[in-house]
Scaffold this motif. Structure first.
Motif, PDB file in Angstrom:
ATOM      1  N   THR A  55      49.337  42.715  44.962  1.00 32.16           N
ATOM      2  CA  THR A  55      49.295  41.817  46.116  1.00 32.16           C
ATOM      3  C   THR A  55      47.991  42.021  46.868  1.00 32.16           C
ATOM      4  O   THR A  55      47.593  43.158  47.139  1.00 32.16           O
ATOM      5  N   LEU A  56      47.327  40.921  47.197  1.00 36.04           N
ATOM      6  CA  LEU A  56      46.070  41.023  47.918  1.00 36.04           C
ATOM      7  C   LEU A  56      46.316  41.294  49.397  1.00 36.04           C
ATOM      8  O   LEU A  56      47.097  40.616  50.053  1.00 36.04           O
ATOM      9  N   GLN A  71      44.440  35.609  53.812  1.00 36.66           N
ATOM     10  CA  GLN A  71      45.747  36.209  53.539  1.00 36.66           C
ATOM     11  C   GLN A  71      46.834  35.188  53.205  1.00 36.66           C
ATOM     12  O   GLN A  71      48.000  35.540  53.057  1.00 36.66           O
ATOM     13  N   ALA A  73      49.143  32.591  51.011  1.00 29.67           N
ATOM     14  CA  ALA A  73      49.781  32.800  49.707  1.00 29.67           C
ATOM     15  C   ALA A  73      49.152  31.964  48.603  1.00 29.67           C
ATOM     16  O   ALA A  73      49.427  32.190  47.421  1.00 29.67           O
ATOM     17  N   GLU A  74      48.344  30.973  48.970  1.00 33.22           N
ATOM     18  CA  GLU A  74      47.645  30.165  47.982  1.00 33.22           C
ATOM     19  C   GLU A  74      46.192  30.050  48.408  1.00 33.22           C
ATOM     20  O   GLU A  74      45.823  30.447  49.510  1.00 33.22           O
ATOM     21  N   GLN A  78      43.463  33.833  45.936  1.00 35.85           N
ATOM     22  CA  GLN A  78      44.572  34.103  45.018  1.00 35.85           C
ATOM     23  C   GLN A  78      44.234  33.654  43.600  1.00 35.85           C
ATOM     24  O   GLN A  78      44.512  34.367  42.625  1.00 35.85           O
ATOM     25  N   ASP A  79      43.634  32.478  43.478  1.00 38.37           N
ATOM     26  CA  ASP A  79      43.267  31.976  42.152  1.00 38.37           C
ATOM     27  C   ASP A  79      42.191  32.845  41.503  1.00 38.37           C
ATOM     28  O   ASP A  79      42.210  33.087  40.290  1.00 38.37           O
ATOM     29  N   TYR A  81      41.631  36.058  42.041  1.00 37.86           N
ATOM     30  CA  TYR A  81      42.219  37.334  41.614  1.00 37.86           C
ATOM     31  C   TYR A  81      43.045  37.160  40.343  1.00 37.86           C
ATOM     32  O   TYR A  81      42.984  37.978  39.421  1.00 37.86           O
ATOM     33  N   ALA A  82      43.820  36.085  40.277  1.00 36.87           N
ATOM     34  CA  ALA A  82      44.679  35.854  39.122  1.00 36.87           C
ATOM     35  C   ALA A  82      43.871  35.593  37.849  1.00 36.87           C
ATOM     36  O   ALA A  82      44.252  36.027  36.759  1.00 36.87           O
ATOM     37  N   TRP A  99      45.562  22.898  46.641  1.00 37.59           N
ATOM     38  CA  TRP A  99      46.055  23.867  47.633  1.00 37.59           C
ATOM     39  C   TRP A  99      46.625  23.098  48.838  1.00 37.59           C
ATOM     40  O   TRP A  99      45.964  22.968  49.878  1.00 37.59           O
TER      41      TRP A  99
END
Length: 236
Positions: A55-56, A71, A73-74, A78-79, A81-82, A99
């Motif tokens: 989790t970031l 911070q 969730a999208e 997030q993209d 890191y994934a 998004w």
């Protein structure tokens, strides 16, 4: 191309120096996010690190709005890191489908474009550095190169810091275990020499250390090597 011609080499050099001399990891990463805003076209920046669950968590940001966007969730962080790849969004007006929550929120905060850079280590990504722009469009090739260079340098610095802290904690633990063994051995020696129980022997050791301002481990070591002979305590 000389170092003076590249806008990021000075920042990278200073970042490395801070990781070497400053034990405050969060402070160093905070300096980095502030420094990123000096890049042409960047209005804010934020940096997240992944916890053990993947989790970031935001650890540094140049502004409250950047912290809030990082911070969510999208979004690009997030993209990034994934996938482990840089995410570029030159126009957030066109990102609502991608998004639906992030893009409108970013525009409300005055952000019009964003770039997210992975913080890479061998076979894994440990975090994301995100640069926010207040005008639509992409950063220059040099600025994009600088962003990735700073993100990669930060990844190495974070890994080195965490390894050092882990080693320090391991050394402290080993030291504590070694001290405990020495004290237990000294208690046994005193118990045999003075005809005391182990609890009484420990009180003799601790009492001598306190009265003389010495470390308990040092007193125990001196008892074991014979350089210190403690007398039998008077009966109570």
């Amino acid at each position: 191309m000389s170092g003076a011609e590249h806008p990021g080499y000075g920042a990278v050099s200073e970042l490395v120096g801070r990781f070497v001399t400053d034990t405050d990891l969060v402070g160093t990463l905070g300096w980095l996010t502030d420094r990123c805003t000096e890049l042409a076209g960047v209005s804010a920046s934020a940096l997240s690190l992944a916890d053990r669950q993947g989790t970031l968590d935001v650890v540094a940001a140049s502004s409250e709005s950047a912290h809030g966007l990082q911070q969510t969730a999208e979004g690009p962080a997030q993209d990034c890191y994934a996938s482990g790849f840089r995410i570029d969004c030159p126009d957030l007006n066109e990102a609502d489908a991608r998004w639906p929550g992030y893009a409108p929120a970013a525009r409300r905060d005055g952000v019009r474009a964003v770039h997210a850079f992975p913080m890479p280590l061998p076979e894994r990504t440990i975090g994301v550095l995100t640069l926010f722009l207040d005008t639509a469009g992409t950063l220059s090739a040099k600025a994009l190169e600088t962003g990735q260079l700073l993100a990669a340098t930060a990844a190495l610095g974070v890994e080195s810091h965490q390894a050092t802290q882990h080693e320090l904690r391991a050394d402290q633990l080993q030291g504590a275990l070694t001290s405990r063994v020495v004290i237990e051995q000294a208690k046994g020696v005193l118990a045999e020499r003075l005809g005391l129980g182990l609890a009484e022997s420990f009180e003799v050791l601790r009492g001598y250390a306190r009265r003389n301002g010495r470390r308990l481990t040092d007193v125990a070591t001196a008892v074991l090597d014979g350089s210190l002979v403690l007398p039998t305590p008077p009966p109570r």
